[in-house]
Structure formats: C-alpha cells, structure tokens
Design a protein around this motif. Structure first.
Motif, PDB file in Angstrom:
ATOM      1  N   UNK A  79       0.785  -1.290   0.092  1.00 39.06           N
ATOM      2  CA  UNK A  79      -0.085  -0.006   0.097  1.00 39.06           C
ATOM      3  C   UNK A  79       0.643   1.116  -0.218  1.00 39.06           C
ATOM      4  N   UNK A  80       0.420   2.315  -0.621  1.00 34.75           N
ATOM      5  CA  UNK A  80       1.130   3.468  -0.516  1.00 34.75           C
ATOM      6  C   UNK A  80       1.306   4.098   0.740  1.00 34.75           C
ATOM      7  N   UNK A  81       2.611   4.661   0.944  1.00 36.99           N
ATOM      8  CA  UNK A  81       2.665   5.609   2.407  1.00 36.99           C
ATOM      9  C   UNK A  81       1.482   6.651   2.422  1.00 36.99           C
ATOM     10  N   UNK A  82       1.066   6.836   3.316  1.00 35.17           N
ATOM     11  CA  UNK A  82      -0.044   7.592   3.741  1.00 35.17           C
ATOM     12  C   UNK A  82       0.200   8.617   5.127  1.00 35.17           C
ATOM     13  N   UNK A  83       0.044   9.860   5.063  1.00 32.09           N
ATOM     14  CA  UNK A  83       0.343  10.588   6.316  1.00 32.09           C
ATOM     15  C   UNK A  83      -0.414  12.118   6.037  1.00 32.09           C
ATOM     16  N   UNK A  84      -0.932  12.864   6.991  1.00 30.90           N
ATOM     17  CA  UNK A  84      -1.185  14.275   6.875  1.00 30.90           C
ATOM     18  C   UNK A  84       0.062  15.032   6.429  1.00 30.90           C
ATOM     19  N   UNK A  85       0.017  16.108   5.512  1.00 36.05           N
ATOM     20  CA  UNK A  85       1.242  16.524   4.925  1.00 36.05           C
ATOM     21  C   UNK A  85       0.829  18.426   4.758  1.00 36.05           C
ATOM     22  N   UNK A  86       1.018  18.937   5.818  1.00 35.28           N
ATOM     23  CA  UNK A  86       1.032  20.430   5.458  1.00 35.28           C
ATOM     24  C   UNK A  86       1.940  20.859   4.690  1.00 35.28           C
ATOM     25  N   UNK A  87       1.831  22.058   3.766  1.00 38.41           N
ATOM     26  CA  UNK A  87       2.698  22.429   2.942  1.00 38.41           C
ATOM     27  C   UNK A  87       3.881  23.159   3.730  1.00 38.41           C
ATOM     28  N   UNK A  88       5.066  22.292   3.221  1.00 34.07           N
ATOM     29  CA  UNK A  88       6.381  22.837   3.559  1.00 34.07           C
ATOM     30  C   UNK A  88       7.347  22.590   2.405  1.00 34.07           C
ATOM     31  N   UNK A  89       6.903  23.339   1.405  1.00 33.40           N
ATOM     32  CA  UNK A  89       7.777  23.213   0.109  1.00 33.40           C
ATOM     33  C   UNK A  89       9.351  23.585   0.500  1.00 33.40           C
ATOM     34  N   UNK A  90      10.480  22.709   0.134  1.00 34.26           N
ATOM     35  CA  UNK A  90      11.590  23.203   0.510  1.00 34.26           C
ATOM     36  C   UNK A  90      12.232  24.270  -0.370  1.00 34.26           C
ATOM     37  N   UNK A  91      12.760  25.228   0.262  1.00 37.55           N
ATOM     38  CA  UNK A  91      13.363  26.385  -0.502  1.00 37.55           C
ATOM     39  C   UNK A  91      14.635  26.078  -1.288  1.00 37.55           C
ATOM     40  N   UNK A  92      15.024  26.999  -2.260  1.00 33.02           N
ATOM     41  CA  UNK A  92      16.464  26.627  -2.985  1.00 33.02           C
ATOM     42  C   UNK A  92      17.516  26.327  -2.326  1.00 33.02           C
ATOM     43  N   UNK A  93      17.603  27.028  -1.012  1.00 33.51           N
ATOM     44  CA  UNK A  93      18.739  26.933  -0.330  1.00 33.51           C
ATOM     45  C   UNK A  93      19.040  25.518   0.450  1.00 33.51           C
ATOM     46  N   UNK A  94      17.727  24.772   0.300  1.00 33.35           N
ATOM     47  CA  UNK A  94      17.892  23.558   0.937  1.00 33.35           C
ATOM     48  C   UNK A  94      18.980  22.605  -0.026  1.00 33.35           C
ATOM     49  N   UNK A  95      18.785  22.742  -1.486  1.00 35.67           N
ATOM     50  CA  UNK A  95      19.549  22.166  -2.214  1.00 35.67           C
ATOM     51  C   UNK A  95      20.940  22.584  -2.329  1.00 35.67           C
ATOM     52  N   UNK A  96      21.238  23.950  -2.084  1.00 39.09           N
ATOM     53  CA  UNK A  96      22.642  24.499  -2.196  1.00 39.09           C
ATOM     54  C   UNK A  96      23.516  23.945  -1.124  1.00 39.09           C
ATOM     55  N   UNK A  97      24.017  22.424  -1.095  1.00 36.98           N
ATOM     56  CA  UNK A  97      24.871  22.022  -0.274  1.00 36.98           C
ATOM     57  C   UNK A  97      25.589  21.049  -0.803  1.00 36.98           C
ATOM     58  N   UNK A  98      26.439  20.461   0.102  1.00 33.22           N
ATOM     59  CA  UNK A  98      27.135  19.258  -0.301  1.00 33.22           C
ATOM     60  C   UNK A  98      26.416  18.040  -0.815  1.00 33.22           C
ATOM     61  N   UNK A  99      26.750  17.431  -1.896  1.00 37.67           N
ATOM     62  CA  UNK A  99      25.813  16.530  -2.722  1.00 37.67           C
ATOM     63  C   UNK A  99      25.276  15.354  -1.825  1.00 37.67           C
ATOM     64  N   UNK A 100      26.568  15.034  -1.129  1.00 36.87           N
ATOM     65  CA  UNK A 100      26.128  13.749  -0.298  1.00 36.87           C
ATOM     66  C   UNK A 100      25.115  14.065   0.910  1.00 36.87           C
ATOM     67  N   UNK A 101      25.422  15.256   1.450  1.00 37.04           N
ATOM     68  CA  UNK A 101      24.587  15.499   2.524  1.00 37.04           C
ATOM     69  C   UNK A 101      23.189  15.791   1.957  1.00 37.04           C
ATOM     70  N   UNK A 102      22.840  16.331   0.782  1.00 37.54           N
ATOM     71  CA  UNK A 102      21.723  16.634   0.221  1.00 37.54           C
ATOM     72  C   UNK A 102      21.064  15.166  -0.199  1.00 37.54           C
ATOM     73  N   UNK A 103      21.777  14.272  -0.779  1.00 37.59           N
ATOM     74  CA  UNK A 103      21.250  12.972  -1.122  1.00 37.59           C
ATOM     75  C   UNK A 103      20.835  12.335   0.004  1.00 37.59           C
TER      76      UNK A 103
END
Length: 230
Positions: free
Chosen positions: A1-25
């Motif tokens: 079955x698919x994962x299910x959970x309540x999910x308020x809007x918390x879109x990740x900002x561009x700054x979340x991605x602007x870091x070391x590739x392994x940490x981001x992965x």
C-alpha cells in the motif's frame, strides 16, 4: 500500500539544495516530490538517491560543460533531467558547479493533497510491459519508473527551477531511523564505481532499485548503516 500521512505545505526552498551533494542526497530521503498533472497532484516519497560530483568520473559533469548539461553547473535547486535507457531521469543540482543528486527511486505518497485519484493516475501513467496496472509499491522502483509515474518529462523540466504551482519537493515530516550507504548502480568499471555515494531509506530498502540488504550482502563490506543524526 502507498505511504499515507497528513502533509501540511512545507515546500523546500532553493537553499535546501545548495549544499554538499552527499548531505543533500541523504537529507532528501523521506521528502515528497509533488508534480501537478491536470487537476491532480501526483506524489512520491524519496527512498533512494545517488550523489555525483564534478570530480567524480561517474558523473555527467565530469565529461565537461555542454548546453545539455547546463543545469549541473547552475546553483543548487535546479532540475537536471536526461534520458536513461529510453526513459526520463530526475536530478537536482547541489552546491558547487557540476555537483548533483539523482533521484533513484521513490514510493507513492497519499494524503489530502495527493489522494487516491492521484495514485490511480500514477498507475495509468506507468503500466507494466503487458499494459496492466503496476502494484503501488513498484510504481516508482527505479529512476525511469519514478519519472513515468509522476509524469515528468525531460523537455518540460530540464534546467528549470521548482515551481510551487507545478513541481516542488516538500518536507512532510517523515522520520528516517536508518540510512543505508553503499555504492551506486550502473557505474562502468574504472569510473569511480567504488564510491559509496548511494543512500537508501532502510525501511523501504526492498522497494528501491536494488535492495542493498538482499541475501549475500554483508554489512561493513557491501554497505554501511547510518543511524539518524550520525
């Protein structure tokens, strides 16, 4: 079955991605990709990623800058898509020119935003070779299957930024207790295939591209288990 959970809007900002590739992965595990198709928001929780660096022989960026690879050399948070084995593949640029994370596999996510109708559309998007509906747990079990299920196409998204009205990654509060770190898949011999730049959510290991906990694999030799916060 698919994962299910309540999910308020918390879109990740561009700054979340602007870091070391392994940490981001590693930190992308558990995050939810949402893509709008018509009136539906299709969604999947990331369960497997691979990090790539400009200096790494297994990366596209190591082959040099081209217009097609432009997104890899842009700021963190750009989308890089390419064709692999006849299908589309999704990557996000990280900190530093040429560094990125490949979204290797995911697991369908159902909540108030992305409901059962969204899951049904993902199954229609990605039937099996016989034209039958895939089980939910196999819909996104590979980089091209993931893109097909979510309706993501190279011409539409390569070198683009995230768009909160069409495509974004969200923090839905999913907790990761253990992360498996191991070598990447499909790296040719002599192109740094030994580097442990693949990360898997241990809870979902059996649903990823290739289960790192399958029979014959030995902890400490073939993979490492990282505890949350380590």
């Amino acid at each position: 079955m698919p994962d299910t959970a309540p999910c308020p809007a918390r879109a990740l900002p561009d700054s979340f991605f602007d870091r070391d590739a392994q940490a981001l992965a590693r930190d992308l595990l558990g995050k939810v990709i949402r893509h709008r198709q018509g009136n539906l928001w299709l969604a999947a929780r990331i369960i497997e990623t691979e990090a790539y660096y400009l200096t790494d022989k297994g990366s596209h960026a190591s082959l040099g800058y081209t217009e097609k690879r432009r997104a890899l050399f842009l700021d963190g948070g750009h989308i890089y898509m390419y064709y692999a084995r006849g299908g589309d593949s999704l990557n996000f640029s990280a900190h530093g020119p040429g560094n990125a994370v490949l979204i290797k596999s995911a697991y369908p996510w159902v909540d108030a935003i992305s409901d059962a109708n969204s899951l049904a559309q993902m199954q229609l998007n990605n039937p099996d070779a016989s034209g039958n509906l895939r089980p939910a747990e196999r819909l996104c079990a590979g980089q091209t299957l993931l893109c097909r299920a979510l309706g993501l196409k190279v011409p539409n998204w390569d070198a683009k930024r995230f768009d909160p009205e069409r495509l974004y990654v969200e923090d839905c509060g999913a907790k990761i207790s253990q992360v498996i770190q191991t070598t990447r898949l499909g790296i040719p011999h002599g192109r740094d295939e030994h580097l442990p730049y693949r990360f898997v959510d241990a809870e979902y290991a059996r649903f990823c591209t290739r289960n790192p906990l399958r029979r014959g694999q030995v902890e400490g030799r073939d993979f490492t288990i990282l505890k949350q916060g380590s």
